[in-house]
Design a protein around this motif. Sequence first.
Motif, PDB file in Angstrom:
ATOM      1  N   ALA B  67       0.801  -1.166  -0.087  1.00 44.50           N
ATOM      2  CA  ALA B  67      -0.044   0.113   0.025  1.00 44.50           C
ATOM      3  C   ALA B  67       0.737   1.208  -0.076  1.00 44.50           C
ATOM      4  N   MET B  68       2.076   1.225   0.892  1.00 41.23           N
ATOM      5  CA  MET B  68       2.836   2.420   1.050  1.00 41.23           C
ATOM      6  C   MET B  68       3.462   2.636  -0.524  1.00 41.23           C
ATOM      7  N   VAL B  70       2.575   1.586  -3.676  1.00 46.87           N
ATOM      8  CA  VAL B  70       1.613   2.269  -4.536  1.00 46.87           C
ATOM      9  C   VAL B  70       1.335   3.842  -4.186  1.00 46.87           C
ATOM     10  N   ALA B  71       0.829   4.192  -2.775  1.00 45.20           N
ATOM     11  CA  ALA B  71       0.868   5.606  -2.534  1.00 45.20           C
ATOM     12  C   ALA B  71       1.822   6.461  -2.938  1.00 45.20           C
ATOM     13  N   VAL B  74       2.335   7.005  -6.647  1.00 46.08           N
ATOM     14  CA  VAL B  74       1.464   7.928  -7.832  1.00 46.08           C
ATOM     15  C   VAL B  74       2.177   9.430  -7.544  1.00 46.08           C
ATOM     16  N   THR B  75       2.902   9.696  -6.464  1.00 46.64           N
ATOM     17  CA  THR B  75       3.733  11.120  -6.453  1.00 46.64           C
ATOM     18  C   THR B  75       4.576  11.038  -7.557  1.00 46.64           C
ATOM     19  N   GLU B  77       4.692   9.718 -10.590  1.00 46.18           N
ATOM     20  CA  GLU B  77       4.044   9.867 -11.710  1.00 46.18           C
ATOM     21  C   GLU B  77       3.447  11.595 -12.289  1.00 46.18           C
ATOM     22  N   PHE B  78       2.995  12.000 -11.184  1.00 47.25           N
ATOM     23  CA  PHE B  78       2.546  13.157 -11.015  1.00 47.25           C
ATOM     24  C   PHE B  78       3.669  14.459 -11.040  1.00 47.25           C
ATOM     25  N   GLN B  79       4.738  13.996 -10.425  1.00 47.52           N
ATOM     26  CA  GLN B  79       5.822  15.030 -10.141  1.00 47.52           C
ATOM     27  C   GLN B  79       6.639  15.570 -11.322  1.00 47.52           C
ATOM     28  N   PHE B  80       6.573  14.340 -12.294  1.00 47.44           N
ATOM     29  CA  PHE B  80       7.315  14.981 -13.677  1.00 47.44           C
ATOM     30  C   PHE B  80       6.541  15.985 -14.325  1.00 47.44           C
ATOM     31  N   GLY B  81       5.209  15.919 -14.372  1.00 49.25           N
ATOM     32  CA  GLY B  81       4.276  17.088 -14.804  1.00 49.25           C
ATOM     33  C   GLY B  81       4.225  18.504 -14.095  1.00 49.25           C
ATOM     34  N   LEU B  99       6.870   4.614 -19.450  1.00 49.80           N
ATOM     35  CA  LEU B  99       6.187   4.663 -18.120  1.00 49.80           C
ATOM     36  C   LEU B  99       4.585   4.082 -18.649  1.00 49.80           C
ATOM     37  N   GLY B 103       2.562   0.753 -17.153  1.00 49.10           N
ATOM     38  CA  GLY B 103       1.071   0.838 -16.714  1.00 49.10           C
ATOM     39  C   GLY B 103       0.416  -0.355 -17.295  1.00 49.10           C
ATOM     40  N   PHE B 107       1.774  -2.875 -14.064  1.00 52.36           N
ATOM     41  CA  PHE B 107       0.916  -2.157 -13.125  1.00 52.36           C
ATOM     42  C   PHE B 107      -0.478  -2.600 -13.079  1.00 52.36           C
TER      43      PHE B 107
END
Lengths: 376, 521
Positions: B67-68, B70-71, B74-75, B77-81, B99, B103, B107
């Motif tokens: 869980a940690m 996966v959580a 997500v950061t 993947e978001f962070q590049f943008g 990437l 998915g 993933f």
Amino acid sequence: MLDYTTLRVIWWALLGTLLIGFAVMDGFDFGVAGLLKILGRNNEERLVLLEGIEPTWEGNQVWFILAGGATFAAWPMLYAVSFSGMYFAIALVLLAFILRPVGFNFRGKVHDPRWASLWDWVLTGSGLVVMLVAGVAFGNLFLGVPFQFDGDLRMSWQGGFFGLLHPFALLTGLVSLSMLLAHGACWAALKADHTIAARAVKVARWMTLIYAVLYVLAGVWVAYGIPGFAVVGPVLTDGASNPLYKQVAQGGSWFASYMQYPWFWAAPLLALVSAVGVQLLINRRNVAGFIASSLMVGSTIASAGFALFPFLLPSSIDPRSSLTVWDASSSQGTLQLMLLVTIVFLPIIILYTSWVYRVMRGRVTLEELRKAHGGY
Amino acid sequence: MIIDADVVTLSRLQFALTALYHFLFVPLTLGLVWILAIMESVYVMTGREVWKRMVQFWGVLFGINFAMGVATGVTMEFQFGMNWAYYSHYVGDIFGAPLAIEGLMAFFLEGTLVGVFFMGWDRISRIKHLLVTWFLALATSLSALWILIANAWMQHPVGAAFNPQTMRMEVTSFSDVLFNPVAQDKFVHTVSAGYVLGSMFVLSISAWYLLRGRNVDFAKRSMTVAASFGLAAALSVVVLGDASGYTVSLNQKMKMASIEAMWHTEPAPASFTLVGIPDVAQRRTIAAVKVPWVMGLIGTHSLDETMPGIDELVGVAKGRIVQGIQAYDAMLVLREDKNNAQAKATLAAHDTDMGYALLLKRYVDDPRKATPEDIQKAADSTIPNVPVLFWSFRIMVGCGFYFIALFGLSFWKASKRQLDSQRWYLKLALWSLPLPWLAAEMGWIVAEYGRQPWAIEGVLPTALGVSSVTSGQVLASLGGFVLFYTALAIVDVTLMLKFARKGPDGLGIWPPLSSSTTVGH
């Protein structure tokens, strides 16, 4: 190799497909989470609701991850501009996405009602945030967002978080919220113990009604209150991906593409017919209500995407910088390769996802729950 | 446009912290899932209930960690943008693809099957559940493969070229990106490190049970699996770490020289500095203890090839900056006039050096107007932080050799059935628990901090990759991450300790209670 124009249209459709996949598949998880405190009157009932989504939410969430990754790969500028421009809005969504996996896993790990209640609120809150922000973001696509490019194609953004909260965007936020809460309720009606399912049926009817009213209202607003964008001059559909090579004017109508391609009307019509369908078909016995709400979710998103076509992200301060299907994509080679990979793997994904849903099928009843757990 | 230096610093800090944090959970997932797969295979082959219960118990800990992972993923993947928008634009055409494929291929499988792994025990046959576990394990390693293909491209950007019309790098050969030699070495090295970490996790916790005299059979069986898997992994991580070192020395000579604090070119075969104190100001290493020949062997796999020192590489960088300015000039011409033949020829001749001209953007708005001092500063900026790399590398390698020794000993004791005969061994196994994490984080620092000042080696300086956000925005998100991640870490460690302490006996997993119990989620 497919020609560049075709590949771009396909990837525009695939982007829509992935977003719809996310909204349909993960949307009900968010809806159930958002309704946790309304449908579940006590810890046990909330546990029933959570167990109804627990085996599959994680796979569902990958639709979102995939939509993000595919945007990065196929529409890198869209990914870069939207994620950095809407910085705090995205950070809020990110927070929700970080909290969900740990919330689902950690909730049952300590047997204390306060602990469980804390995570219930976390899951409810993260559900509401994502449903609202997603809708607000979509609303902003119609309004245009304040960005522009320099010659290096470095983007600058003039505006902050609160600039995104235009009344129209708040309305689309509520459209998204009511739509996905309805969708979540339809899932709960199918999956949860009968006492909870009965409540879910009522909630689904109400939410669908609210959704339909707000959706029509948003449509009217778009028609009469929000000027559309249009590419002026020659449109080069297979040129280099550089937004600055075109000219854009604001002032037309967002319904222009509906006039150009009348079959686009199928999407908003289907959305409203599906809303009626949910009202008529929802009950505690069959899957028809859930199918109707899935169609409602999918066609609503499609109707927005159709209206925007060929725009992906219009710019309110420098219309020329607007991202369109024709000038914000990856190179032809990348689109082609990614299409091949998608054609191979998407059916496989659908296959094993269906298998998992079949394995984990069946209603979660209070009785079973009491047998398996001590109540947590 | 001059880039705000604070935004660069804060964005880098945020990326480093969130990546290092994510990488606390990933290797455990990578390793533990295979141990679960091995245990469940034994269960299906022998039909002995204890092996199923082992999968379920270690599965509880796996679930918390998963869980940690996966959580915090997500950061990433978001962070590049969010924070690296220009990077995303500049290389998304190449970098985004692996990437997205991760998915699609990995993933999705992982995320979909993990629910069945935990909740499907009574719903599907043994064989089917075993297949689920195996596919879950396969998917996690596949996931690592695609992420490392993306990462390898940052270290060694093959199969792509700059397009002046779109102002970005575009793919010229996907097979070059896929079969990047750096990717293969990195993949095997990284997943092996994960397998070592997963093995240590099982070994240490089991050793704790044996020290307490609890769950004895359960713990011995677990330790045996961990010792065998861990020994194979520890050998692989060191041997393939060497392969990794070799590809680094071929493609990232500056990184290699910095790891070694090799300031000046030495005659072949170069000696290896075992320890020493790198002195950055004087460009020398004080109190160096040197082992002759070893570095030359590691870096070149030969006795007669020289390895360039930092000084020489700065000189090379200077030359490339000068060439790069010509490419930059040609690029500007082509942007206005895409058919200018002369500019096309100049760019074609020097496009691999254009990134070096971009290094100047930290000092001057227009690289074409750079003074010789600017060029010298830019060339000097290609030296990464030598002391940090020097020590991170040595700690990582030291740990690697220690793992071979510990797992070798464990394997020997397991085969002699003497795992619980000596308390010192059990204590050693218990207290070694943090070391694989230390080694993994050090490895990340060597690979990524060692790549500086580049985001994409030789192509895009890190400082240019940032988003046009304010330092206030990044400071706010960074502060948020620090607070929020600390809170999550506390919860995670508390739960891990709680369930490890409870153990299979305390949780009623083994020996089984009379009534049926549901465990695992």
